[in-house]
Write a protein that holds these residues in place. Sequence first.
Motif, PDB file in Angstrom:
ATOM      1  N   ARG A   1     -14.085   6.069   6.593  1.00 52.25           N
ATOM      2  CA  ARG A   1     -13.596   7.440   6.771  1.00 52.25           C
ATOM      3  C   ARG A   1     -13.597   8.238   5.474  1.00 52.25           C
ATOM      4  O   ARG A   1     -13.208   9.403   5.458  1.00 52.25           O
ATOM      5  CB  ARG A   1     -12.176   7.404   7.348  1.00 52.25           C
ATOM      6  CG  ARG A   1     -12.128   6.828   8.753  1.00 52.25           C
ATOM      7  CD  ARG A   1     -10.717   6.798   9.318  1.00 52.25           C
ATOM      8  NE  ARG A   1     -10.685   6.204  10.641  1.00 52.25           N
ATOM      9  CZ  ARG A   1      -9.580   5.982  11.353  1.00 52.25           C
ATOM     10  NH1 ARG A   1      -8.404   6.329  10.842  1.00 52.25           N
ATOM     11  NH2 ARG A   1      -9.642   5.431  12.545  1.00 52.25           N
ATOM     12  N   GLY A   2     -14.022   7.623   4.382  1.00 54.67           N
ATOM     13  CA  GLY A   2     -14.080   8.325   3.105  1.00 54.67           C
ATOM     14  C   GLY A   2     -12.741   8.508   2.446  1.00 54.67           C
ATOM     15  O   GLY A   2     -12.581   9.371   1.570  1.00 54.67           O
ATOM     16  N   TRP A   3     -11.764   7.684   2.816  1.00 55.07           N
ATOM     17  CA  TRP A   3     -10.415   7.805   2.259  1.00 55.07           C
ATOM     18  C   TRP A   3     -10.222   6.956   1.014  1.00 55.07           C
ATOM     19  O   TRP A   3      -9.357   7.248   0.190  1.00 55.07           O
ATOM     20  CB  TRP A   3      -9.384   7.395   3.305  1.00 55.07           C
ATOM     21  CG  TRP A   3      -9.235   8.377   4.433  1.00 55.07           C
ATOM     22  CD1 TRP A   3      -9.692   9.658   4.466  1.00 55.07           C
ATOM     23  CD2 TRP A   3      -8.583   8.146   5.686  1.00 55.07           C
ATOM     24  NE1 TRP A   3      -9.368  10.257   5.662  1.00 55.07           N
ATOM     25  CE2 TRP A   3      -8.674   9.352   6.437  1.00 55.07           C
ATOM     26  CE3 TRP A   3      -7.930   7.058   6.261  1.00 55.07           C
ATOM     27  CZ2 TRP A   3      -8.146   9.486   7.714  1.00 55.07           C
ATOM     28  CZ3 TRP A   3      -7.380   7.196   7.532  1.00 55.07           C
ATOM     29  CH2 TRP A   3      -7.494   8.385   8.251  1.00 55.07           C
ATOM     30  N   LEU A   4     -10.969   5.874   0.892  1.00 54.94           N
ATOM     31  CA  LEU A   4     -10.877   4.994  -0.261  1.00 54.94           C
ATOM     32  C   LEU A   4     -12.263   4.775  -0.846  1.00 54.94           C
ATOM     33  O   LEU A   4     -13.283   4.909  -0.153  1.00 54.94           O
ATOM     34  CB  LEU A   4     -10.273   3.639   0.122  1.00 54.94           C
ATOM     35  CG  LEU A   4      -8.819   3.602   0.613  1.00 54.94           C
ATOM     36  CD1 LEU A   4      -8.416   2.167   0.958  1.00 54.94           C
ATOM     37  CD2 LEU A   4      -7.865   4.178  -0.417  1.00 54.94           C
ATOM     38  N   GLU A   5     -12.303   4.412  -2.140  1.00 55.98           N
ATOM     39  CA  GLU A   5     -13.557   4.086  -2.812  1.00 55.98           C
ATOM     40  C   GLU A   5     -13.299   2.981  -3.820  1.00 55.98           C
ATOM     41  O   GLU A   5     -12.166   2.772  -4.264  1.00 55.98           O
ATOM     42  CB  GLU A   5     -14.135   5.319  -3.521  1.00 55.98           C
ATOM     43  CG  GLU A   5     -13.212   5.895  -4.595  1.00 55.98           C
ATOM     44  CD  GLU A   5     -13.744   7.177  -5.218  1.00 55.98           C
ATOM     45  OE1 GLU A   5     -14.855   7.593  -4.846  1.00 55.98           O
ATOM     46  OE2 GLU A   5     -13.048   7.749  -6.079  1.00 55.98           O
TER      47      GLU A   5
ATOM     48  N   LEU B   1      -9.069  -1.828   5.181  1.00 55.91           N
ATOM     49  CA  LEU B   1      -9.892  -1.355   4.070  1.00 55.91           C
ATOM     50  C   LEU B   1     -11.249  -0.867   4.571  1.00 55.91           C
ATOM     51  O   LEU B   1     -11.735   0.186   4.142  1.00 55.91           O
ATOM     52  CB  LEU B   1     -10.088  -2.476   3.046  1.00 55.91           C
ATOM     53  CG  LEU B   1      -8.942  -2.761   2.082  1.00 55.91           C
ATOM     54  CD1 LEU B   1      -9.337  -3.878   1.115  1.00 55.91           C
ATOM     55  CD2 LEU B   1      -8.526  -1.516   1.305  1.00 55.91           C
ATOM     56  N   GLN B   2     -11.841  -1.625   5.474  1.00 57.36           N
ATOM     57  CA  GLN B   2     -13.145  -1.224   6.010  1.00 57.36           C
ATOM     58  C   GLN B   2     -13.055   0.136   6.698  1.00 57.36           C
ATOM     59  O   GLN B   2     -13.903   1.011   6.494  1.00 57.36           O
ATOM     60  CB  GLN B   2     -13.649  -2.275   6.993  1.00 57.36           C
ATOM     61  CG  GLN B   2     -15.024  -1.949   7.584  1.00 57.36           C
ATOM     62  CD  GLN B   2     -15.490  -3.011   8.569  1.00 57.36           C
ATOM     63  OE1 GLN B   2     -14.804  -3.980   8.855  1.00 57.36           O
ATOM     64  NE2 GLN B   2     -16.688  -2.820   9.114  1.00 57.36           N
TER      65      GLN B   2
ATOM     66  N   MET C   1       0.815  -1.214   0.000  1.00 58.28           N
ATOM     67  CA  MET C   1       0.000   0.000   0.000  1.00 58.28           C
ATOM     68  C   MET C   1       0.847   1.262   0.000  1.00 58.28           C
ATOM     69  O   MET C   1       0.422   2.295  -0.537  1.00 58.28           O
ATOM     70  CB  MET C   1      -0.929   0.000   1.217  1.00 58.28           C
ATOM     71  CG  MET C   1      -1.928  -1.128   1.225  1.00 58.28           C
ATOM     72  SD  MET C   1      -2.970  -1.163  -0.268  1.00 58.28           S
ATOM     73  CE  MET C   1      -3.842  -2.714  -0.011  1.00 58.28           C
ATOM     74  N   LEU C   2       2.032   1.200   0.587  1.00 60.83           N
ATOM     75  CA  LEU C   2       2.935   2.348   0.567  1.00 60.83           C
ATOM     76  C   LEU C   2       3.213   2.795  -0.858  1.00 60.83           C
ATOM     77  O   LEU C   2       3.435   3.977  -1.129  1.00 60.83           O
ATOM     78  CB  LEU C   2       4.242   1.967   1.268  1.00 60.83           C
ATOM     79  CG  LEU C   2       5.279   3.060   1.494  1.00 60.83           C
ATOM     80  CD1 LEU C   2       4.745   4.138   2.425  1.00 60.83           C
ATOM     81  CD2 LEU C   2       6.562   2.464   2.059  1.00 60.83           C
TER      82      LEU C   2
ATOM     83  N   ILE D   1      -2.192   5.068   4.646  1.00 62.62           N
ATOM     84  CA  ILE D   1      -1.183   4.003   4.604  1.00 62.62           C
ATOM     85  C   ILE D   1      -0.890   3.467   6.002  1.00 62.62           C
ATOM     86  O   ILE D   1      -0.650   2.270   6.188  1.00 62.62           O
ATOM     87  CB  ILE D   1       0.089   4.532   3.920  1.00 62.62           C
ATOM     88  CG1 ILE D   1      -0.192   4.812   2.441  1.00 62.62           C
ATOM     89  CG2 ILE D   1       1.237   3.536   4.040  1.00 62.62           C
ATOM     90  CD1 ILE D   1       0.868   5.626   1.745  1.00 62.62           C
ATOM     91  N   SER D   2      -0.944   4.343   7.007  1.00 64.10           N
ATOM     92  CA  SER D   2      -0.637   3.902   8.375  1.00 64.10           C
ATOM     93  C   SER D   2      -1.635   2.866   8.877  1.00 64.10           C
ATOM     94  O   SER D   2      -1.306   2.065   9.759  1.00 64.10           O
ATOM     95  CB  SER D   2      -0.601   5.096   9.329  1.00 64.10           C
ATOM     96  OG  SER D   2      -1.898   5.635   9.534  1.00 64.10           O
ATOM     97  N   LEU D   3      -2.846   2.850   8.314  1.00 66.20           N
ATOM     98  CA  LEU D   3      -3.821   1.826   8.706  1.00 66.20           C
ATOM     99  C   LEU D   3      -3.279   0.430   8.428  1.00 66.20           C
ATOM    100  O   LEU D   3      -3.515  -0.508   9.201  1.00 66.20           O
ATOM    101  CB  LEU D   3      -5.133   2.022   7.958  1.00 66.20           C
ATOM    102  CG  LEU D   3      -5.954   3.274   8.259  1.00 66.20           C
ATOM    103  CD1 LEU D   3      -7.162   3.331   7.332  1.00 66.20           C
ATOM    104  CD2 LEU D   3      -6.386   3.295   9.712  1.00 66.20           C
TER     105      LEU D   3
END
Length: 395
Positions: free
Chosen positions: A355-359, A349-350, A319-320, A379-381
């Motif tokens: 949080r509206g960061w990915l779609e 991912l969930q 992901m980085l 990325i820290s997730l």
Amino acid sequence: MLTPPPLALYVHLPWCVRKCPYCDFNSHEARGGTPPFAAYVDALLADLDQDLPLVWGRPVHSVFFGGGTPSLFPAAEIDRFLQGAAARLRFAPALEITLEANPGTTEHGRFEDYRAAGVNRISFGIQSFDDGCLQRLGRIHDSGEAERAVKLAQDAGFDNLNLDLMYALPGQDLAMAETDVARAVTLAPAHISHYQLTLEPNTVFAARPPERLPDDDLAWDMQERCQDLLAGAGYGQYEVSAYARPGRQCAHNLNYWRFGDYLGIGAGAHGKITLGHDQSILRRWKQRHPTLWLSAAGQPAAIGGDEHIPPERRPFEYMLNALRLLEGFRTADFQARTGLTDAAIAQPLQTAFQRGWLEAVDGYIRPTALGMRFGNDVISLFLESSDNGPGDDAD
């Protein structure tokens, strides 16, 4: 199951005329005379010979000469290396071969020689077209030299050029950042890299920060305004700091961001290789100092270290890279390039979706505009997820 991805070749040429105060790359000023170009190319080929068993039979899709200042090297030595590499590796058709160039180290007529050697893409470290900014950055060229170098390369037949620009520079205001982009666009390169100046550890700027650095709000205004200008000029953003004409994205860097493989040869070079026979991912790096590396090239002592990336760290490392791309990634690619199942990234991912960061769009998981702004948080997730355990390995 791990599937070997496309393979690239990174070649590190470490010398420069003068080290810039913001630079944290493995670069070394060429003091005391001309660097040993021929001996270094000999050592590069020995270094490549040592790494060849890691990639037997795999085609190479791109070559990138980075530095340092690769344009310090004579075209004849670049040609000799490429001929030697082609005799050892299988070069794919339409191979992209990039050479980084400093406008202050190019000479009339040399671009034709680089092109004859096989180089088909030049990346210019322009940084700014403002002479005051260039002086404060410690660059050895001025804006006139930058424009002349670009035009010389175009006259030599290069139609695939990248210009590096920086923003949030000491003493820079919004209008100056806009002017830099406008002047770059006027030169009609195929690609523009536009990134913020950061004060990296172990640099002169980190020890002695320059005066009149733009604050975070002004830096964000510069980024947004310059993005709009680039889009209006036909440069599509495809990565956090990369913009290109249609079809002119940098193949070499795309391979990095898609978690592809790459051999790294030369002083301080890093590589990443997927080893299908034992389902592992190897990172290898070389000794950093040119003198030490030269004396050991082709021998185990030239290897600075080897590390197999454990499964629990692969989601973060993937992901980085992948979440720097506006296109994002497909879960099938994640599985193939990490050897893990979707369960390894389900929880982060969930959270990112909530949080509206990915779609999810057309089979890809990609950052939203909010996610691009808070990329480090996204990325820290996956780092937090990695700390909780490895997830499930695929069959």
